[in-house]
Design an enzyme around this catalytic site. Structure first.
Site, PDB file in Angstrom:
ATOM      1  N   HIS A  40       0.723  -1.166  -0.084  1.00 34.51           N
ATOM      2  CA  HIS A  40      -0.137  -0.047   0.117  1.00 34.51           C
ATOM      3  C   HIS A  40       0.865   1.248  -0.030  1.00 34.51           C
ATOM      4  O   HIS A  40       0.401   2.344  -0.319  1.00 34.51           O
ATOM      5  CB  HIS A  40      -0.642  -0.130   1.220  1.00 34.51           C
ATOM      6  CG  HIS A  40      -2.117  -0.937   1.017  1.00 34.51           C
ATOM      7  ND1 HIS A  40      -3.268  -0.710   0.783  1.00 34.51           N
ATOM      8  CD2 HIS A  40      -1.997  -2.313   1.081  1.00 34.51           C
ATOM      9  CE1 HIS A  40      -4.059  -1.825   0.700  1.00 34.51           C
ATOM     10  NE2 HIS A  40      -3.309  -2.805   1.039  1.00 34.51           N
ATOM     11  N   ASP A  79       3.411   9.332  -0.841  1.00 33.77           N
ATOM     12  CA  ASP A  79       2.140   8.668  -0.503  1.00 33.77           C
ATOM     13  C   ASP A  79       2.039   7.543  -1.401  1.00 33.77           C
ATOM     14  O   ASP A  79       2.269   7.890  -2.455  1.00 33.77           O
ATOM     15  CB  ASP A  79       1.029   9.625  -0.112  1.00 33.77           C
ATOM     16  CG  ASP A  79      -0.082   9.174   0.985  1.00 33.77           C
ATOM     17  OD1 ASP A  79      -0.104   7.870   1.174  1.00 33.77           O
ATOM     18  OD2 ASP A  79      -0.508  10.073   1.395  1.00 33.77           O
TER      19      ASP A  79
END
Ligand code: ADQ
Length: 463
Positions: A158, A367
């Site tokens: 992720h 991110d």
């Protein structure tokens, strides 16, 4: 259809699912994924005991069985707070300055991965598809194979995959990465992270990489790696917008900001999210436009996370200080330029706050994807949408720039660039805002979390 077994560090057990802000992006996404497939979700309960009990807690809810185990205090220190969150998380977010390299926590990480494998193995049936999630559990597939699992096992990361030169600063990096190659399918959020992974495999492991098919051959073993950008649970999120809770939240914010433009940021309190840098950018904007404290208010919602890790305590102090300085210098009796809220809200309330805010500020330094960016756009009024200011270093920038006519991309390290982006968002005519919204909303709606699950699980069954 095969049964799906999802394994992740934490499991959102039914009674905790409604707790606002308690889940990060991963838990919310997996919840949605399992809704479609049914199956089993295994992981840590979040509880720690002095000595591990070995007990497993099984619950069944809406066709999904959750199975959780407790960890010992030492496991939590070494595996979770230690290796996962003080070594891998900072390193994979390019923060080598914050990464700690201790062999002891590395051993704890391997021990807990072993333990996860021992505990989940008896629950796995022959035809199950097994899907392991995130940096906490990189070696798990290898451990399951050692214990005899013949299933198709996939892994999804992720967070970003770091450039090779950064990753090689990790002691025993080859050992960690080689365990990844025991999965049948490895998924990344973007082509960029995938490219860094290929680079590492070729240059550090000497593996043969076919970038078109994603095939990686190493020591006689072949696996496949591809990019699968994660999305939001579109239907669920839209349904939140129709609730009284969302409408009230929207009204509440509008009433309290009145004639001022609301600009919003919603993030877990984490140094990767670029919060102090964001406040610096806002400070620069007010320095350059002192009159605008009368018509712009910034609302930052940031519930604390990982509070046992020192770098997370520090970020909180830094943020409070920076916010305090700006508010101290620029507040009037009736005006406070920055509202900093240290708590979580439900998705319905967030929908309402996003709807009431004409600018969404999502400026992580790095991110993997960033779902808040997608949620902000999904919550906008199509006829009068707000502007998304998005970091060029978020995975989401690959999808939401929409050829320069989507999000307003920004370098989150530069206060001047942030100030300029805020100015351009404030000045943007409605026609342009609509055009940008329409460009972004297509991928946000269509490339949702259900499509992501379907694509990954379909590929896992077929590779
Ligand atoms: P996170 O780092 O947790 O996820 P993100 O993708 O933005 O980051 O997801 C956060 C989720 O938590 C969103 O659904 C958001 O609405 C919710 N949330 C955040 N702040 C909240 C608050 N104050 N109150 C309530 N809810 C809040 C990790 C990776 C990301 C990746 C996701 C999914 O770091 O890059 O996008 O996993 O893969």
């Amino acid at each position: 259809m095969s049964r799906l077994v999802v394994i992740s560090n934490r499991v959102a057990v039914p009674k905790a699912r409604g707790v606002a802000g308690a889940q990060g992006g991963l838990a919310g996404a997996l919840n949605a994924a399992l809704k479609d497939y049914g199956g089993l979700w295994f992981g840590w309960s979040g509880q720690e005991s002095e000595d591990r009990t070995g007990n497993m807690n099984l619950q069944r809810h809406d066709g999904v069985t959750t199975a959780t185990i407790d960890l010992s205090t030492r496991d939590v220190d070494e595996y979770y707070n230690g290796y996962a969150n003080s070594t891998l998380w900072p390193l994979f977010h390019y923060r080598i300055d914050l990464a700690e390299f201790e062999n002891e926590t590395g051993r704890g990480y391997e021990r807990v991965n072993d333990r996860f494998a021992d505990s989940v193995m008896p629950l796995i049936e022959e035809d199950d598809l097994v899907w392991v999630h995130d940096y906490h559990l990189i070696p798990l597939g290898n451990r399951l194979r050692e214990k005899g699992a013949k299933n198709r096992i996939g892994f999804f990361l992720h967070i970003p995959w770091p450039p090779t030169r950064l990753l090689t600063s990790l002691p025993f990096h080859e050992r960690l990465v080689e365990t990844l190659l025991d999965y049948n399918l490895i998924g990344f959020q973007t082509e960029e992270w995938l490219g860094s992974f290929f680079h590492y495999c070729e240059n550090e492991l000497g593996a043969e990489v076919d970038k078109d098919s994603g095939k990686i051959t190493h020591k006689g073993n072949t696996t496949v790696a591809r990019a699968y950008p994660i999305g939001i649970d579109w239907e669920h999120f839209q349904a939140q917008g129709d609730t009284g809770e969302a409408r009230q939240a929207c009204q509440r914010l509008l009433a309290s900001t009145r004639h001022r433009t609301a600009m919003i940021g919603v993030d877990r309190l984490d140094y990767s999210k670029g919060l102090p840098e964001r406040i610096d950018g806002i400070g620069r904007f007010f320095d350059q436009n002192p009159d605008r404290t009368r018509d712009l208010v910034f609302i930052q919602i940031a519930p604390p996370s990982r509070e046992d890790v020192e770098s997370y305590q520090k970020i909180r102090n830094v943020l409070e200080q920076k916010t305090g300085q700006i508010n101290g210098a620029r507040s009037e009796v009736d005006i406070v330029p920055i509202r900093y809220v240290n708590r979580g809200y439900s998705h319905a309330e967030l929908f309402g706050f996003f709807r009431a805010s004409k600018i969404g500020l999502v400026t992580p330094l790095r991110d993997g994807m960033n779902l808040v960016a997608k949620e902000y756009v999904a919550a906008q009024e199509p006829d009068d949408p707000g502007v998304l200011i998005l970091s060029e270093f978020a995975g989401a920038a690959h999808q939401l720039d929409c050829d320069g006519k989507g999000a307003v991309l920004v370098n989150p390290h530069s206060p001047d660039a942030l100030a300029r982006a805020i100015q351009s968002a404030l000045d943007m005519p409605v026609e342009e805002r609509k055009q940008r919204y329409e460009n972004m909303i297509v991928t946000i709606r269509d490339d949702n979390v259900q499509a992501w699950t379907k694509q990954f699980c379909g590929d896992l069954a077929n590779v």
